[in-house]
Scaffold this active site. Structure first.
Site, PDB file in Angstrom:
ATOM      1  N   MET A  38       0.837  -1.191   0.000  1.00 22.32           N
ATOM      2  CA  MET A  38       0.000   0.000   0.000  1.00 22.32           C
ATOM      3  C   MET A  38       0.878   1.250   0.000  1.00 22.32           C
ATOM      4  O   MET A  38       1.973   1.259   0.561  1.00 22.32           O
ATOM      5  CB  MET A  38      -0.903   0.007   1.227  1.00 22.32           C
ATOM      6  CG  MET A  38      -1.744  -1.256   1.387  1.00 22.32           C
ATOM      7  SD  MET A  38      -2.776  -1.599  -0.066  1.00 22.32           S
ATOM      8  CE  MET A  38      -3.854  -0.172  -0.036  1.00 22.32           C
ATOM      9  N   LYS A  75       5.631   3.837   0.989  1.00 19.85           N
ATOM     10  CA  LYS A  75       5.173   2.536   0.532  1.00 19.85           C
ATOM     11  C   LYS A  75       5.372   1.540   1.663  1.00 19.85           C
ATOM     12  O   LYS A  75       6.478   1.377   2.165  1.00 19.85           O
ATOM     13  CB  LYS A  75       5.959   2.093  -0.703  1.00 19.85           C
ATOM     14  CG  LYS A  75       5.525   0.720  -1.244  1.00 19.85           C
ATOM     15  CD  LYS A  75       6.464   0.219  -2.338  1.00 19.85           C
ATOM     16  CE  LYS A  75       6.335   1.058  -3.588  1.00 19.85           C
ATOM     17  NZ  LYS A  75       7.132   0.494  -4.702  1.00 19.85           N
ATOM     18  N   ASP A 102      10.995  -1.019 -16.800  1.00 24.90           N
ATOM     19  CA  ASP A 102       9.553  -0.746 -16.792  1.00 24.90           C
ATOM     20  C   ASP A 102       9.287   0.731 -17.060  1.00 24.90           C
ATOM     21  O   ASP A 102       8.508   1.373 -16.363  1.00 24.90           O
ATOM     22  CB  ASP A 102       8.928  -1.173 -15.467  1.00 24.90           C
ATOM     23  CG  ASP A 102       7.403  -1.286 -15.547  1.00 24.90           C
ATOM     24  OD1 ASP A 102       6.886  -1.430 -16.674  1.00 24.90           O
ATOM     25  OD2 ASP A 102       6.741  -1.231 -14.501  1.00 24.90           O
TER      26      ASP A 102
END
Length: 474
Positions: free
Chosen positions: A20, A36, A131
Site C-alpha cells: 500500500m 510505501k 519498466d
C-alpha cells in the site's frame, strides 16, 4: 522503527505492486512524503526480491532526474520506504493538457531530455530500469518565477533528487484504476484544482517542469549475474521486440525502445503500439517498421522464443487476413468497435488511443490487405531474396508504414525532422543499433534544450507547496 506518531494527514494513494502507498505529513518537519508499506507475512519466504532490489538501488542513486529514497523503516512484519511526493505522473500531466498534446519547446523536449539524463545516469551505473512508461515518470510543475530562476543549460554532473511512483503492470499496459501510487489524484467529489494544475495551465509564461524516473521494483543491476531474466517486464505497449522474443540477456536498449514509445505518445497523445496481446504487438511493429531481415535485426534468431513467437504471430496475422477479403471490412469493424467503446456521458474518459479509430490498422489494411493484387505483391516479395529470414507471407511487410503513420498522426509536424530521427533511432529492431541514452542527450533535437538545475531548491519548494496544500493554504 514505526511510522506511528510521526505523520499526520495520512491519506491512502493507492496500491502498488508490493504494498500500500500513503501520503502523509511529517509532524516534526512538516514535509509531505509518500510512503510505501509492505507487510511480510508468515507465509512469505522473506522480503520480496523486488522490494530488496528497489531498496538497494534507491539507497545508492542520487541524481536530479531519479527518485530519492529518504528513509527505510523496519518494524516487523512491516517495511516502509519513505519518498518525496511529486505533483503527478507523466500520464496524468499529459491528460491535463489541451487535446492531451504537449508544446514541443516548453514541455516535450525538456521532459524528454530529462528522462534521457536520468537513464544516462542509471545506465552508467549498470542499472536497467525495465519498466519505463508514463506512469513511472514523475513531474513537478513550477511557475514562471521558478523557471526564470533555474532554467540553465544542462550539465553532465548533476546531483539532485526527488519523487517515486508506480502504477500497475497490467498485460495491456492500462493504468491502474487507483492512479499512480505516489502522485495524488483528487477525486471528482473534491472538485478542486491542485496548485500544479493551476501552474500548468497558466498562459503568462512557460513553466519549469522537473522530471523524475521512479518505480525500480523491476530494475536489474547489469553486473550481477543471473540465470535468466524474465521476459514479463515492461508493460506490453512499451515492450521491445527482443523482450517479446523472450531474450534472456536484454540490457539497456530495452529502456531505449520504451522511450521511443513514450516520445511518440507525448507528441501525438496516442499509444504507438497498442496491441491487445504479444502476438498482435509484434505484428504492429512489423507493419510500422517493416518486417525484420538479417540486416535490420541480425540477432533475431538467437533468442529462445523467436520461433514460437513467429508461429503465434503468423497465425494471428492469418486470422486478420481471412477477415479482409475486402480490405475495408476489417477497418469498418474496428471503427464500429471504437464507437461502441466510447465512454458514456459523465464517465471518466479512457486513453484517447483506445477510443479513436486505429490509424495504424487502417493504413496497414489499405496497403497490405485491401485487394487481391496487394496480397499477391506481398506473396511475390516474400519469396524474394529480400526476405532473408524466409518469414511466412503473413508476416512479410516489405514497405514500412513509418513515414505514412508519422504524417497521419501529425507526429512529423509536432517534433520536426530531427525529432523523427531521434524517434526512429530509439525504435531499431537490433538492440545494439538503438541510440544510447548518452547519445540521445546530445542528439540535435535535444542538445541545446535547457533543463532545470536548482535541485535542492526544488525539493524545498515542492515540500512547501504540498504542505501548504495539505493545510488548505493554497
Amino acid at each position: 522503527m514505526s511510522t506511528l506518531g510521526r505523520y499526520r494527514h495520512v491519506v491512502k494513494l493507492g496500491e502498488g505492486t508490493y504494498g500500500m502507498v500513503y501520503k502523509g505529513t511529517e509532524i516534526q518537519t512538516g514535509r509531505v512524503v509518500a510512503f510505501k508499506r509492505m507487510v511480510v507475512t508468515s507465509d512469505d519466504e522473506g522480503i520480496p526480491g523486488a522490494a530488496i532490489r528497489e531498496i538497494c538501488l534507491l539507497k545508492e542513486l542520487r541524481h536530479n532526474n531519479v527518485v530519492e529514497l529518504f528513509e527505510v523503516l523496519f518494524d516487523p512484519p512491516k517495511i516502509t520506504m519513505i519518498f518525496e511526493l511529486c505533483d503527478c505522473d507523466l500520464k496524468r500531466y499529459m491528460e491535463s493538457r489541451p487535446q492531451r498534446l504537449l508544446d514541443a519547446n516548453t514541455e516535450m523536449r525538456p521532459i524528454l531530455k530529462q528522462i534521457f539524463l536520468g537513464l544516462e545516469y542509471l545506465h552508467g551505473r549498470c542499472v536497467v530500469h525495465r519498466d519505463m512508461k508514463p506512469q513511472n515518470i514523475f513531474v513537478n510543475v513550477r511557475g514562471p518565477d521558478f523557471a526564470a530562476m533555474t532554467a540553465l543549460p544542462s550539465s553532465p554532473q548533476q546531483s539532485m533528487r526527488v519523487p517515486h511512483a508506480g502504477g500497475t503492470n497490467g498485460e495491456a499496459g492500462r493504468a491502474s484504476a487507483n492512479g499512480n501510487e505516489h502522485a495524488p489524484r483528487p477525486t471528482a467529489a473534491e472538485g478542486s484544482v491542485s496548485p500544479w494544475e493551476e501552474a500548468a495551465n497558466t498562459k503568462d509564461a512557460p513553466n519549469q517542469l522537473i522530471i523524475k524516473i521512479g518505480d525500480f521494483g523491476l530494475a536489474r543491476v547489469e553486473e550481477i549475474p543471473v540465470k535468466k531474466y524474465s521476459h514479463e517486464v515492461v508493460t506490453l505497449w512499451y515492450r521491445s521486440p527482443d523482450v517479446l522474443m523472450s531474450s534472456a540477456l536484454y540490457s539497456y536498449p530495452v529502456d531505449i525502445w520504451s522511450m521511443g514509445a513514450i516520445f511518440f505518445e507525448m507528441a501525438t497523445s496516442k499509444v504507438l503500439f497498442s496491441g491487445r496481446n504479444e502476438d498482435e504487438q509484434l505484428l504492429r511493429m512489423f507493419w510500422l517498421l517493416g518486417s525484420p531481415t538479417k540486416e535490420t535485426w541480425p540477432s533475431m534468431m538467437t533468442y529462445t522464443g523467436t520461433m514460437e513467437r513467429l508461429e503465434r504471430s503468423s497465425r494471428a496475422a492469418a486470422e486478420r487476413q481471412d477477415l479482409t477479403v475486402n480490405g475495408d471490412v476489417y477497418v469498418q469493424q474496428q471503427q464500429l468497435q471504437a464507437q461502441q467503446q466510447q465512454p458514456q456521458q459523465g464517465s471518466s474518459p479512457s486513453h484517447s488511443s483506445s477510443r479513436a479509430p486505429d490509424l495504424l490498422t487502417q493504413l496497414a489494411h489499405k496497403r497490405f490487405y485491401h485487394s487481391e493484387s496487394a496480397m499477391q505483391q506481398r506473396r511475390e516479395s516474400a519469396s524474394s531474396a529480400a526476405n532473408s529470414y524466409r518469414l511466412p507471407v503473413e508476416l512479410w511487410f516489405d514497405r514500412p508504414l513509418f513515414k505514412e503513420y508519422m504524417a497521419a498522426t501529425r507526429c512529423d509536424v509536432s517534433v520536426s525532422p530531427e525529432g523523427i530521427d531521434l524517434l526512429r533511432r530509439c525504435l531499431m529492431y537490433e538492440p545494439n543499433q538503438r541510440i544510447t541514452a548518452a547519445e540521445a542527450v546530445h542528439h540535435p533535437y535535444l542538445e541545446r534544450v535547457p533543463v532545470p538545475t536548482a535541485g535542492s531548491l526544488d525539493v524545498l519548494i515542492s515540500s512547501l507547496m504540498q504542505t501548504m496544500e495539505t493545510i488548505h493554504l493554497l
